[in-house]
Enzyme design. Structure first.
Site, mmCIF file in Angstrom:
data_model
loop_
_atom_site.group_PDB
_atom_site.id
_atom_site.type_symbol
_atom_site.label_atom_id
_atom_site.label_comp_id
_atom_site.label_asym_id
_atom_site.label_seq_id
_atom_site.Cartn_x
_atom_site.Cartn_y
_atom_site.Cartn_z
ATOM 1 N N THR A 1 0.882 -1.174 0.000
ATOM 2 C CA THR A 1 0.000 0.000 0.000
ATOM 3 C C THR A 1 0.911 1.212 0.000
ATOM 4 O O THR A 1 1.630 1.460 0.963
ATOM 5 C CB THR A 1 -0.917 0.012 1.232
ATOM 6 O OG1 THR A 1 -1.767 -1.135 1.171
ATOM 7 C CG2 THR A 1 -1.778 1.272 1.251
ATOM 8 N N LYS B 1 0.478 5.719 7.908
ATOM 9 C CA LYS B 1 1.060 5.954 6.574
ATOM 10 C C LYS B 1 -0.048 6.042 5.526
ATOM 11 O O LYS B 1 -0.091 6.969 4.712
ATOM 12 C CB LYS B 1 1.991 4.779 6.225
ATOM 13 C CG LYS B 1 2.411 4.749 4.774
ATOM 14 C CD LYS B 1 2.866 3.349 4.298
ATOM 15 C CE LYS B 1 1.819 2.274 4.452
ATOM 16 N NZ LYS B 1 2.089 1.027 3.716
ATOM 17 N N LYS C 1 -7.204 1.444 -3.006
ATOM 18 C CA LYS C 1 -6.799 1.076 -1.647
ATOM 19 C C LYS C 1 -6.958 2.261 -0.688
ATOM 20 O O LYS C 1 -7.388 2.097 0.459
ATOM 21 C CB LYS C 1 -5.357 0.560 -1.642
ATOM 22 C CG LYS C 1 -4.817 0.119 -0.275
ATOM 23 C CD LYS C 1 -5.536 -1.112 0.269
ATOM 24 C CE LYS C 1 -5.130 -1.447 1.698
ATOM 25 N NZ LYS C 1 -3.917 -2.242 1.823
#
Lengths: 292, 292
Positions: free
Chosen positions: B98, B241, B173
């Protein structure tokens, strides 16, 4: 438990009355607007309509209320010709409105003094659940009273839980609404992001519905959001009421629910813009119209 | 498509390698820590371990990466002995981390110049999905390249979607993570409210799991939250993140995601308090420890 009074025959109350009738109860209804479709339907299925509120309170085994706001609940319980004044001792009085947990406790205490059995029993499942008789019923009050009312609840719902003493049904509903606020705002922010980035939103839904981001809100409202369909399943104005109650309740405990506050702020803005009668999925407007 | 290089054999990468082996691929792995359990497991199941990164890049039909941060992805692609420099023309290079959608586009463009086929294919489903081979794979890149890599994806995932051109897998995502942020914060705020009000939280979960507040986050993490179990399924530090990437991406489009920002702020506070290595469900700490 045979004769049931029912006050508030609307989108939710209407089908709930019909399910009580189907289960064999003798249901007496009162509504401010007799011409409403739900009232007509209930009467067609055997409900007895009364012009006077007191006639669906006095002489009943149980009186159920399903109205709009805590102020309506207060009026129906404490006002003139109200439930507390009019109900016969021994009557079960059950408020199914999503309303203030503190008011539920107040009603319980006053009812007890008068020999009435009060329960707060808010529901989830929306108008679809009300029609299908598959509501979740979140009840607060005394265990024995809850058990006595099970036949009523079973006529209207599927998941029926005694959450604890008076007020706890409403508190459970608050927790439910807090979850929905977070979930639906996540769905709307994700769709807003996806649209801004030019993603194919149908593919997005297909991609995420089986995974960790899956939710009933996404399932039910995702397709409506993509279609720009803001027809109300659940009104923004009612959701605002619920979120305010939840925040008040949290603040009383010194608990700050920042995300809920943020979501409420968005909805208040939408309401001020005239969208209060739209469905909760119209939250997407807040994001899509940021630059307009 | 036979010889596969795999870089990043951790909680996610390890079981993905094992599923590739089961599907008959010849998998060559590189990891910084050979002694790691996942590396040992992969080797035991037939993966070939290499001491040098370039040996899992050169001579491969496809090279897959599953690492931690965009900075790691950049290093592996653009750094010395990196994928862009080392892979043979015609190789499929697929980043499953990701990571930044913009970096995915940058990789795609640079790869194209060098005759490589780049895809961004981030996944959802967690370590459980990685083990079971039921990941959702969200792919961006050219349609033909996506189709060529389907046998690889099918070995690791169940829902496999080509979301659009380069970067669109990562954008999908991001949307997924945005939804999770809202949903999980709703769950945590609801539990915090319920605890503050003295509700029986087991009953709460039972009451709401069948209704409009239902979500996979509630299902998976609700019981852990109630048990005070903060073991990581998904690390807070990694979620931070992701949320930062999503917010950066939204800001670039002039889109303000207030709820996501709020949730990120909570997690940053938890991280500053030393909880970055806990699972995302430890968000409940933010609410439970407000007064402590």
């Amino acid at each position: 438990m045979k004769k049931i009074g029912f006050i508030g025959v609307g989108i939710m109350g209407g089908p709930m009355v019909c399910n009580l009738l189907k289960a064999g109860f003798d249901v007496h209804i009162y509504a401010r607007h007799k011409e409403k479709q739900q009232v007509q339907d209930a009467v067609a299925q055997g409900a007895v309509f009364h012009e006077e509120k007191k006639d669906v309170i006095h002489g009943m085994d149980a009186v159920l209320t399903m109205v709009g706001y805590p102020s309506d609940v207060r009026e129906i319980y404490f006002g003139g010709d109200g439930i507390l004044e009019t109900a016969d001792p021994g009557t079960y009085v059950i408020d199914m409105t999503t309303s203030s947990p503190d008011l539920a406790v107040e009603i319980y205490e006053e009812a007890k003094k008068r020999g009435l059995h009060a329960l707060d029993a808010s529901v989830t499942g929306g108008d679809a659940g009300a029609k299908a008789g598959t509501l979740s019923i979140l009840a607060g009050g005394e265990q024995g009273d809850f058990e006595s009312c099970l036949p009523l609840f079973q006529a209207m719902g599927k998941t029926i839980v005694h959450e604890g003493p008076a007020g706890m049904g409403q508190h459970t509903k608050m927790a439910n609404q807090i979850m929905i606020a977070g979930t639906l705002s996540g769905v709307c922010e994700a769709v807003a992001y996806a649209k801004a980035k030019g993603l194919d939103c149908e593919k997005l839904l297909e991609s995420v519905l089986g995974g960790a981001a899956a939710s009933r809100q996404l399932e039910l409202l995702g397709p409506k959001i993509l279609a720009g369909d803001y027809e109300p399943g659940f009104f923004i104005k009612h959701f605002i009421k619920d979120m305010k109650l939840a925040l008040e309740g949290a603040n009383k405990e010194g608990l700050q629910l920042d995300v809920l506050q943020e979501v409420l702020n968005h909805y208040l803005l939408l309401s001020a813009q005239g969208y209060g009668e739209e469905g909760t999925q119209a939250l997407i407007r807040y994001y899509m119209e940021q630059d307009s």
